[in-house]
Write a protein that holds these residues in place. Structure first.
Motif, short mmCIF file in Angstrom:
data_model
loop_
_atom_site.label_atom_id
_atom_site.label_comp_id
_atom_site.label_asym_id
_atom_site.label_seq_id
_atom_site.Cartn_x
_atom_site.Cartn_y
_atom_site.Cartn_z
N PHE A 274 47.74 34.41 30.34
CA PHE A 274 47.87 35.51 30.57
C PHE A 274 46.97 36.26 30.24
CE2 PHE A 274 51.79 33.99 28.40
CZ PHE A 274 52.72 34.39 28.78
N PHE A 275 45.95 35.94 29.31
CA PHE A 275 44.21 36.77 29.67
C PHE A 275 44.13 35.84 31.34
CE2 PHE A 275 44.70 35.49 25.23
CZ PHE A 275 44.55 36.99 24.27
N ALA A 276 44.10 34.52 31.77
CA ALA A 276 43.23 34.60 32.58
C ALA A 276 44.22 35.72 34.15
CB ALA A 276 43.99 33.74 33.24
N GLN A 277 45.63 36.31 33.68
CA GLN A 277 45.93 37.32 34.35
C GLN A 277 44.93 38.23 34.18
OE1 GLN A 277 50.00 38.22 34.45
NE2 GLN A 277 50.02 36.90 32.89
N SER A 278 43.98 38.76 33.75
CA SER A 278 43.21 39.96 33.33
C SER A 278 41.92 39.92 34.35
CB SER A 278 42.38 40.92 32.47
OG SER A 278 43.96 41.42 31.20
N MET A 279 41.43 38.82 34.47
CA MET A 279 41.04 37.63 35.31
C MET A 279 40.64 37.82 36.52
SD MET A 279 39.35 34.67 32.23
CE MET A 279 38.32 34.41 31.76
N TYR A 280 41.68 37.27 36.94
CA TYR A 280 42.59 37.72 38.28
C TYR A 280 42.50 39.00 38.48
CZ TYR A 280 43.19 32.09 39.04
OH TYR A 280 42.99 30.98 38.83
N MET A 281 43.10 40.33 37.77
CA MET A 281 42.90 41.28 38.14
C MET A 281 41.80 41.99 38.50
SD MET A 281 44.96 44.68 36.38
CE MET A 281 46.08 43.90 35.83
N LEU A 282 40.48 41.25 37.49
CA LEU A 282 38.86 41.52 37.98
C LEU A 282 38.63 41.49 39.04
CD1 LEU A 282 37.00 42.84 36.51
CD2 LEU A 282 36.85 40.94 34.52
N ALA A 283 38.64 39.99 39.02
CA ALA A 283 38.24 39.18 40.61
C ALA A 283 38.56 40.37 41.89
CB ALA A 283 38.16 37.96 40.29
N ASP A 284 39.89 40.95 41.86
CA ASP A 284 40.59 41.16 42.96
C ASP A 284 40.29 42.41 43.42
OD1 ASP A 284 42.36 39.07 43.35
OD2 ASP A 284 44.31 40.38 43.26
N GLY A 285 40.03 42.42 41.55
CA GLY A 285 39.59 45.02 41.75
C GLY A 285 37.99 44.79 42.22
N LEU A 286 37.46 43.77 42.23
CA LEU A 286 35.91 43.24 42.74
C LEU A 286 35.72 42.82 44.01
CD1 LEU A 286 34.50 42.56 39.63
CD2 LEU A 286 33.76 44.69 40.37
N GLY A 287 37.50 42.73 44.51
CA GLY A 287 37.18 41.94 45.74
C GLY A 287 36.30 40.59 45.96
N VAL A 288 36.46 39.58 45.30
CA VAL A 288 35.92 38.17 44.99
C VAL A 288 36.95 37.55 44.70
CG1 VAL A 288 33.37 38.42 44.34
CG2 VAL A 288 35.23 38.52 42.36
N THR A 289 36.65 36.43 44.77
CA THR A 289 37.96 35.05 44.20
C THR A 289 37.73 34.46 43.73
OG1 THR A 289 38.89 35.15 47.09
CG2 THR A 289 39.77 33.38 45.94
N ILE A 290 38.50 34.12 42.55
CA ILE A 290 38.85 32.68 41.24
C ILE A 290 38.67 31.37 42.38
CG2 ILE A 290 39.72 32.43 39.13
CD1 ILE A 290 39.66 35.26 38.10
N ASP A 291 37.74 30.43 41.71
CA ASP A 291 37.26 29.34 41.77
C ASP A 291 38.68 28.22 41.16
OD1 ASP A 291 35.77 29.50 43.86
OD2 ASP A 291 34.14 28.89 42.67
#
Ligand SMILES: NC(=O)c1ccc[n+]([C@@H]2O[C@H](COP(=O)([O-])OP(=O)(O)OC[C@H]3O[C@@H](n4cnc5c(N)ncnc54)[C@H](OP(=O)(O)O)[C@@H]3O)[C@@H](O)[C@H]2O)c1
Length: 350
Positions: free
Chosen positions: A198-215
């Motif tokens: 669930f917390f990782a969803q915020s990380m993915y949203m943050l990464a999407d918002g910054l235009g980068v992709t989480i490994d």
């Protein structure tokens, strides 16, 4: 726009749902039309009585079918655990759903259920949205907001500090695993550890918002033990057992740690802990390492009357509720914070 009102149903009246009832009763933008409860003792009671305010004229029911059949613009869905099929049923009944219970961002872990929610939104011609304080605000909206004023980001750290005995319901002590023997605590699933996705969803949203992709997202867990018995209203955390916990979740981008979330939960002061961790007061803190390095702290403060109770449940509920008008007015689909853009909360100045 300012005169538009929204008919809402409150789904369950726990800590978060009671904030919903109080807000819907007080803010003229909302018209509370129905309340669903699970607890038999609450059935037939006025929602205001359940939420500790005056009568609302809305009586609580445990009849799910009657709530699903009810005409309303939105359901504020705050059960203990989300049931995706129930959410889809509400969406197909033509009611928007706003929740604090999950599905903050379409991260890989939620792909299958995410598709179910999208299909139900399309069938109902309405929208779904999830928000809260964390996940759903402190680890996504806040760092993205802070990112607006920097020119380079090397690392983003999001800290959640909770002094459990002072600022959380006492049932959280057992629930969080305090008082367990350290090796057992570190080897068994923890409630916060189970929340990683669930917390990782915020990380993915943050990464999407910054235009980068989480490994990938990795987890670490450490614990500190009590150096003496810690007494509380429900019992005692025995000397030598877990009295503080530190969860660290790290999202790597291009092989480097970019986003680090820490959940720092303690039941005592550093002088009663081994190691003597000093987490400080209950708060959220966003730290951007970069150019320029910049930080932001979110904390409860005393009101004009000098009183303060930690506003965690108010923040949780309002983070989602304030999006209700925008969600109801949006086109159909699963709308996250990135889709909604800047929310303009209605009826707060009253
Ligand atoms: N995103 C965030 O920032 C954030 C923060 C905190 C919480 N949350 C989430 O928000 C949701 C609500 O949290 P909360 O603290 O209000 O929860 P809660 O107080 O623990 O429980 C919510 C309600 O669920 C109902 N319930 C309890 N046991 C049930 C059972 N066995 N079957 C069906 N219903 C049951 C009860 O409703 P009645 O009392 O009405 O009968 C209870 O009050 C949870 O999903 C939680 O994880 C999110």
């Amino acid at each position: 726009m300012s005169e538009k009102t929204y008919r809402v149903i409150q789904w369950m009246t726990g800590d978060v749902g009671q904030v919903g009832v109080r807000h819907f009763a007080d803010n003229p933008v909302y018209d509370l039309v129905g309340v669903l409860v699970h607890n038999k003792d609450k059935v037939g009671k006025d929602a205001g009585e359940i939420a500790g305010i005056g009568p609302t004229g809305v009586l609580a029911t445990d009849d799910v079918d009657s709530i699903v059949a009810m005409d309303a613009d939105c359901v504020f869905y705050t059960p203990i655990i989300m049931d995706v099929d129930t959410v889809c049923r509400l969406l197909r009944s033509g009611k928007n759903v706003v929740t604090t219970s999950g599905f903050f961002h379409p991260s890989p872990d939620f792909a299958t259920d995410g598709d179910k929610i999208r299909a139900a939104c399309a069938d109902g011609g309405i929208s779904f949205h999830a928000g809260g304080i964390h996940p759903g605000y402190a680890g996504d909206i806040l760092p993205l907001t802070l990112a607006r004023v920097v020119s380079r980001i090397d690392k983003i750290k999001v800290l959640e500090v909770v002094n459990v005995l002072a600022d959380a319901p006492l049932d959280h002590i057992d629930w969080l695993g305090f008082g367990k023997e350290k090796d057992r605590f570190l080897s068994e699933p923890t409630i916060l550890g189970l929340g990683t996705v669930f917390f990782a969803q915020s990380m993915y949203m943050l990464a999407d918002g910054l235009g980068v992709t989480i490994d990938n997202v990795t987890s670490e867990l450490e614990a500190a033990v009590a150096t003496e018995d810690i007494a509380h209203e429900l019992g005692v955390i025995p000397k030598g057992t877990v009295a503080a916990q530190r969860h660290r979740w790290t999202a790597a981008v291009d092989g480097n740690p970019l986003i680090v979330f820490e959940a720092l939960y303690t039941t005592t002061t550093p002088d009663h802990l081994d190691p003597p961790w000093d987490f400080g007061k209950t708060l959220y803190r966003i730290e951007i390492e970069g150019d320029p390095s910049t930080a932001l702290t979110l904390e409860g403060v005393e009101g004009p009357d000098g009183k303060m109770t930690h506003p965690g449940y108010d923040w949780t509920a309002m983070g989602a509720i304030n999006a209700i008008p925008n969600v109801c007015d949006a086109g159909p689909g699963w709308v996250n914070h990135l889709d909604l853009g800047l929310i303009q909360p209605r009826g707060l100045v009253r």
